[in-house]
Design an enzyme around this catalytic site. Structure first.
Site, PDB file in Angstrom:
ATOM      1  N   SER A 240       1.011  -1.251   0.174  1.00 14.40           N
ATOM      2  CA  SER A 240       0.128  -0.027  -0.046  1.00 14.40           C
ATOM      3  C   SER A 240       0.943   1.010  -0.027  1.00 14.40           C
ATOM      4  O   SER A 240       0.477   2.286  -0.750  1.00 14.40           O
ATOM      5  CB  SER A 240      -0.893  -0.019   1.084  1.00 14.40           C
ATOM      6  OG  SER A 240      -0.409  -0.369   2.244  1.00 14.40           O
ATOM      7  N   HIS A 270      -2.027  -8.996   1.482  1.00 17.89           N
ATOM      8  CA  HIS A 270      -2.035  -7.901   2.134  1.00 17.89           C
ATOM      9  C   HIS A 270      -3.158  -7.637   3.044  1.00 17.89           C
ATOM     10  O   HIS A 270      -3.517  -8.392   4.053  1.00 17.89           O
ATOM     11  CB  HIS A 270      -1.528  -6.775   1.184  1.00 17.89           C
ATOM     12  CG  HIS A 270      -1.221  -5.293   1.907  1.00 17.89           C
ATOM     13  ND1 HIS A 270      -0.562  -5.379   2.914  1.00 17.89           N
ATOM     14  CD2 HIS A 270      -1.067  -4.126   1.381  1.00 17.89           C
ATOM     15  CE1 HIS A 270       0.046  -3.977   3.173  1.00 17.89           C
ATOM     16  NE2 HIS A 270      -0.304  -3.229   2.115  1.00 17.89           N
ATOM     17  N   HIS A 316       5.389 -13.127   7.158  1.00 14.27           N
ATOM     18  CA  HIS A 316       5.562 -11.709   6.851  1.00 14.27           C
ATOM     19  C   HIS A 316       6.795 -11.667   6.091  1.00 14.27           C
ATOM     20  O   HIS A 316       7.866 -12.550   6.151  1.00 14.27           O
ATOM     21  CB  HIS A 316       5.709 -11.082   8.096  1.00 14.27           C
ATOM     22  CG  HIS A 316       5.514  -9.340   7.771  1.00 14.27           C
ATOM     23  ND1 HIS A 316       6.633  -8.705   7.376  1.00 14.27           N
ATOM     24  CD2 HIS A 316       4.559  -8.636   8.000  1.00 14.27           C
ATOM     25  CE1 HIS A 316       6.048  -7.346   7.144  1.00 14.27           C
ATOM     26  NE2 HIS A 316       4.680  -7.340   7.403  1.00 14.27           N
ATOM     27  N   ARG A 325       2.211  -5.377  16.651  1.00  9.76           N
ATOM     28  CA  ARG A 325       0.721  -4.944  16.458  1.00  9.76           C
ATOM     29  C   ARG A 325      -0.041  -6.014  16.930  1.00  9.76           C
ATOM     30  O   ARG A 325      -1.249  -5.723  17.357  1.00  9.76           O
ATOM     31  CB  ARG A 325       0.572  -4.558  15.017  1.00  9.76           C
ATOM     32  CG  ARG A 325       1.534  -3.257  14.567  1.00  9.76           C
ATOM     33  CD  ARG A 325       1.457  -3.105  13.343  1.00  9.76           C
ATOM     34  NE  ARG A 325       2.051  -4.032  12.244  1.00  9.76           N
ATOM     35  CZ  ARG A 325       1.759  -4.298  10.907  1.00  9.76           C
ATOM     36  NH1 ARG A 325       1.426  -3.425  10.358  1.00  9.76           N
ATOM     37  NH2 ARG A 325       1.976  -5.159  10.468  1.00  9.76           N
ATOM     38  N   ASP A 371      -2.787  -8.930  11.144  1.00  6.62           N
ATOM     39  CA  ASP A 371      -4.151  -9.323  10.528  1.00  6.62           C
ATOM     40  C   ASP A 371      -4.590 -10.621  11.221  1.00  6.62           C
ATOM     41  O   ASP A 371      -5.567 -10.724  11.039  1.00  6.62           O
ATOM     42  CB  ASP A 371      -4.048  -9.640   9.149  1.00  6.62           C
ATOM     43  CG  ASP A 371      -3.700  -8.236   8.384  1.00  6.62           C
ATOM     44  OD1 ASP A 371      -4.233  -7.213   8.762  1.00  6.62           O
ATOM     45  OD2 ASP A 371      -2.948  -8.450   7.316  1.00  6.62           O
TER      46      ASP A 371
HETATM   47  N1  NMX Z   1       0.485 -19.973   5.395  1.00  6.78           N
HETATM   48  C1  NMX Z   1       1.231 -20.940   4.375  1.00  6.78           C
HETATM   49  N2  NMX Z   1       2.216 -21.002   3.834  1.00  6.78           N
HETATM   50  C2  NMX Z   1       2.982 -19.493   3.871  1.00  6.78           C
HETATM   51  C3  NMX Z   1       2.626 -18.512   4.893  1.00  6.78           C
HETATM   52  C4  NMX Z   1       1.296 -18.840   5.761  1.00  6.78           C
HETATM   53  N3  NMX Z   1       0.959 -18.149   6.448  1.00  6.78           N
HETATM   54  N4  NMX Z   1       3.443 -17.483   4.815  1.00  6.78           N
HETATM   55  C5  NMX Z   1       4.272 -17.986   3.837  1.00  6.78           C
HETATM   56  N5  NMX Z   1       3.981 -19.246   3.244  1.00  6.78           N
HETATM   57  C6  NMX Z   1       4.808 -19.684   2.305  1.00  6.78           C
HETATM   58  C7  NMX Z   1       4.875 -18.778   1.004  1.00  6.78           C
HETATM   59  O1  NMX Z   1       3.515 -18.878   0.386  1.00  6.78           O
HETATM   60  C8  NMX Z   1       5.898 -19.282   0.171  1.00  6.78           C
HETATM   61  O2  NMX Z   1       5.372 -20.577  -0.458  1.00  6.78           O
HETATM   62  P1  NMX Z   1       5.922 -20.907  -2.131  1.00  6.78           P
HETATM   63  O3  NMX Z   1       7.488 -21.020  -1.829  1.00  6.78           O
HETATM   64  O4  NMX Z   1       5.367 -22.150  -2.466  1.00  6.78           O
HETATM   65  O5  NMX Z   1       5.524 -19.824  -2.827  1.00  6.78           O
HETATM   66  C9  NMX Z   1       6.782 -19.885   1.181  1.00  6.78           C
HETATM   67  O6  NMX Z   1       6.089 -19.914   2.580  1.00  6.78           O
HETATM   68  C10 NMX Z   1       7.882 -18.623   1.640  1.00  6.78           C
HETATM   69  O7  NMX Z   1       7.390 -17.395   1.731  1.00  6.78           O
HETATM   70  P2  NMX Z   1       8.036 -16.364   2.556  1.00  6.78           P
HETATM   71  O8  NMX Z   1       9.116 -15.824   2.109  1.00  6.78           O
HETATM   72  O9  NMX Z   1       8.174 -16.876   4.173  1.00  6.78           O
HETATM   73  O10 NMX Z   1       7.006 -15.177   2.393  1.00  6.78           O
HETATM   74  P3  NMX Z   1       6.640 -13.950   1.731  1.00  6.78           P
HETATM   75  O11 NMX Z   1       7.690 -12.798   1.832  1.00  6.78           O
HETATM   76  O12 NMX Z   1       7.026 -14.361   0.097  1.00  6.78           O
HETATM   77  O13 NMX Z   1       5.102 -13.474   1.750  1.00  6.78           O
HETATM   78  C11 NMX Z   1       3.253 -13.076   2.997  1.00  6.78           C
HETATM   79  C12 NMX Z   1       4.724 -12.852   2.950  1.00  6.78           C
HETATM   80  C13 NMX Z   1       2.800 -12.352   4.280  1.00  6.78           C
HETATM   81  C14 NMX Z   1       2.547 -12.704   1.881  1.00  6.78           C
HETATM   82  C15 NMX Z   1       3.138 -14.498   3.479  1.00  6.78           C
HETATM   83  O14 NMX Z   1       3.550 -14.743   4.916  1.00  6.78           O
HETATM   84  C16 NMX Z   1       1.375 -14.775   3.413  1.00  6.78           C
HETATM   85  O15 NMX Z   1       0.814 -15.218   2.315  1.00  6.78           O
HETATM   86  N6  NMX Z   1       0.824 -14.963   4.546  1.00  6.78           N
HETATM   87  C17 NMX Z   1      -0.445 -15.165   4.838  1.00  6.78           C
HETATM   88  C18 NMX Z   1      -1.106 -13.969   4.347  1.00  6.78           C
HETATM   89  C19 NMX Z   1      -1.154 -12.625   5.304  1.00  6.78           C
HETATM   90  O16 NMX Z   1      -1.436 -12.882   6.374  1.00  6.78           O
HETATM   91  N7  NMX Z   1      -0.905 -11.732   4.507  1.00  6.78           N
HETATM   92  C20 NMX Z   1      -0.932 -10.354   5.533  1.00  6.78           C
HETATM   93  C21 NMX Z   1       0.322  -9.751   5.548  1.00  6.78           C
HETATM   94  C22 NMX Z   1       0.313  -8.588   6.716  1.00  6.78           C
HETATM   95  N8  NMX Z   1      -0.336  -7.346   6.020  1.00  6.78           N
HETATM   96  O17 NMX Z   1      -1.091  -6.873   6.532  1.00  6.78           O
HETATM   97  O18 NMX Z   1       0.050  -7.085   4.726  1.00  6.78           O
HETATM   98  C1  MLT Z   2       1.643  -4.028   6.514  1.00  9.88           C
HETATM   99  O1  MLT Z   2       1.468  -3.415   7.655  1.00  9.88           O
HETATM  100  O2  MLT Z   2       1.818  -3.077   5.507  1.00  9.88           O
HETATM  101  C2  MLT Z   2       2.095  -5.406   6.191  1.00  9.88           C
HETATM  102  O3  MLT Z   2       2.694  -5.864   7.542  1.00  9.88           O
HETATM  103  C3  MLT Z   2       2.825  -5.734   5.310  1.00  9.88           C
HETATM  104  C4  MLT Z   2       4.259  -5.479   4.904  1.00  9.88           C
HETATM  105  O4  MLT Z   2       4.817  -4.603   5.983  1.00  9.88           O
HETATM  106  O5  MLT Z   2       4.796  -5.937   4.193  1.00  9.88           O
END
Ligand code: NMX
Ligand code: MLT
Length: 435
Positions: A240, A270, A316, A325, A371
């Protein structure tokens, strides 16, 4: 306004500081980029600057140098309130100093003066089809205010570059003043009864929002203050903030830029994860007819992973520990409704899911992010329509992304335009490195 005077007074020193860095050390290397990072969402590439906030992977966010507990303790509040005024947070983000109560109240008063939403915005939102998502309505409303942009008018009139930030600040005050009213209108339009409400001059920004949402419990206004403070900013690389900055770097005004950022927030990886996290908890609750056993919860978490989905609210891109948070929200629930079944379930998920993610071995961070818990709190106060939860996040996030944008303009940061390459080019680099 003290806020504007303080920003104006600090800009020359900041411009000098950046100019000196660029003139004297512009060619100093601060990092290297690997192929994994090029294909991997630029993770950990140090290529953006903001002084509004900083995320340490193990400690979490600091907004203008203050941790979440420090903010809750130090930001000014009105006598009798548990949580600080959000006007004080907005001041802190922009000025870099904790305001006095009078300075925080000045922002709150300024917001009241600028809070009236033009009728046409309500008409646009009402005309959108039934199927429209709350987040679409939210960005639609922001974008529809673009014709009021002070910056856009001044730019067309030939404003001087060094004054741009001032017009951006005017736009930011005008927009943030209206966001609680717009969000509550969307909530009532979608889920209750359409009503246009004006702000109550005796209430602050957050309590006005709580009142317009129709939630009577005074603790809901306290929760709104906490919620709007903790979600406001998370440095500059999150989607964002980055989307807002990138669009704003073209000298698009804040209405164009903010709506771009908020559209990014609408994605499930996100901000939308807050509604998905609650929906996941509700699915568990439904399947096991209440709070499950630890074994059942583990089984459910594995089912989610095996079906190829992520566990929302966990993991994350930067953090490598429990998000402070998340902790702030957990504490709020512990203090105010420890016996609530969904709260209990979320606390149990915190004990089980990191274990499961560690066992699976994919996620770099198995701990909860912001979240994982927000929906639990909103649900408790009877705001049960998950589809709305990301809008809460958006109201808060607007403050951080706008503070960043105003400062980007004050420092005259240029249009963002990284270089992209082809796969063939990447292969050539590999071949050259192997020689
Ligand atoms: N559940 C299952 N798998 C996960 C999760 C999770 N919560 N988090 C990461 N992974 C997987 C990810 O999909 C990836 O798989 P692949 O290699 O098959 O593509 C692998 O672990 C490595 O990912 P990371 O490097 O640990 O995470 P990345 O930096 O790519 O992504 C998020 C970060 C936040 C997008 C990821 O942790 C996620 O999808 N979390 C669940 C959604 C979420 O809670 N998002 C909110 C974040 C905070 N916000 O407000 O924005
Ligand atoms: C945020 O608050 O924007 C989320 O935790 C995602 C991030 O920092 O990448």
């Amino acid at each position: 306004m003290v806020l504007k005077e303080k920003i104006a007074a600090s800009i020359p020193a900041w411009r000098e500081r950046v100019k000196k860095l660029l003139n004297e050390s512009g060619d100093v290397k601060v990092g290297e980029v690997t192929i994994r990072q090029v294909y991997g969402g630029m993770r950990d590439v140090e290529s953006l600057v903001t002084d509004i906030s900083y995320v340490d992977p193990t400690e979490g966010i600091r907004l203008r140098g203050f941790t979440i507990p420090e903010l809750v303790e130090k930001l000014p509040r009105r006598p009798g309130d548990l949580m600080p005024l959000v006007g004080g947070l907005y001041y802190l983000l922009l000025v870099g100093e904790i305001p006095t109560l009078a300075e925080a109240l000045e922002v709150e008063d300024e917001w009241k003066l600028r809070s009236e939403v033009p009728d046409y915005v309500y008409e646009i939102l009402t005309t959108m089809p039934e199927c429209t998502q709350p987040m679409t309505l939210f960005t639609q409303a922001i974008l529809s205010l673009q014709c009021q942009s002070v910056f856009a008018q001044q730019y067309d009139a030939g404003a001087r570059r060094e004054d741009y930030w001032d017009y951006m600040l005017e736009d930011s005050l005008n927009l943030t003043a209206k966001l609680p009213t717009i969000a509550a209108f969307i909530y009532n339009l979608k889920f209750k009864v359409r009503k246009i409400q004006l702000v109550d001059p005796d209430l602050d920004w957050s309590a006005n929002f709580a009142k317009m949402m129709g939630v009577q419990d005074p603790l809901y206004a306290e929760l709104s203050r906490l919620f709007f403070i903790i979600h406001s900013d998370h440095e500059s690389g999150n989607v964002s903030a980055h989307a807002t900055h990138m669009v704003g770097s073209t000298l698009s005004d804040i209405y164009y830029s903010t709506s771009a950022g908020i559209n990014g927030l609408a994605g499930p990886l996100h901000g939308r994860a807050n509604q998905e996290a609650l929906s996941w908890l509700k699915d568990v609750h439904e399947k096991y007819h209440g709070v499950p056993s630890r074994e059942e919860l583990k089984e459910f978490a594995w089912e989610t992973l095996k079906s190829g989905q992520v566990i929302p609210g966990y993991g994350h891109a930067v953090l490598r520990k429990t998000d402070p948070r998340f902790t702030a929200q957990l504490e709020f629930g512990k203090t105010n409704f420890p016996g609530d079944p969904i709260f209990k379930l979320a606390s149990m998920v915190y004990e089980i899911v990191p274990e499961v993610l560690i066992e699976q071995g994919k996620a770099k961070n198995p701990w909860p992010n912001v979240d994982a818990h927000s929906g639990v709190l909103l649900y408790y106060y009877n705001v049960k329509e998950y589809d709305f939860y990301t809008v809460f996040f958006g109201v808060s996030r607007a403050m951080g992304i706008l503070a960043q944008l105003i400062w980007s303009r004050a420092l005259g940061l240029p249009i963002e335009r990284p270089k992209s390459v082809t796969t063939e080019w990447v292969e050539q680099q590999v071949a050259a490195a192997k020689k």
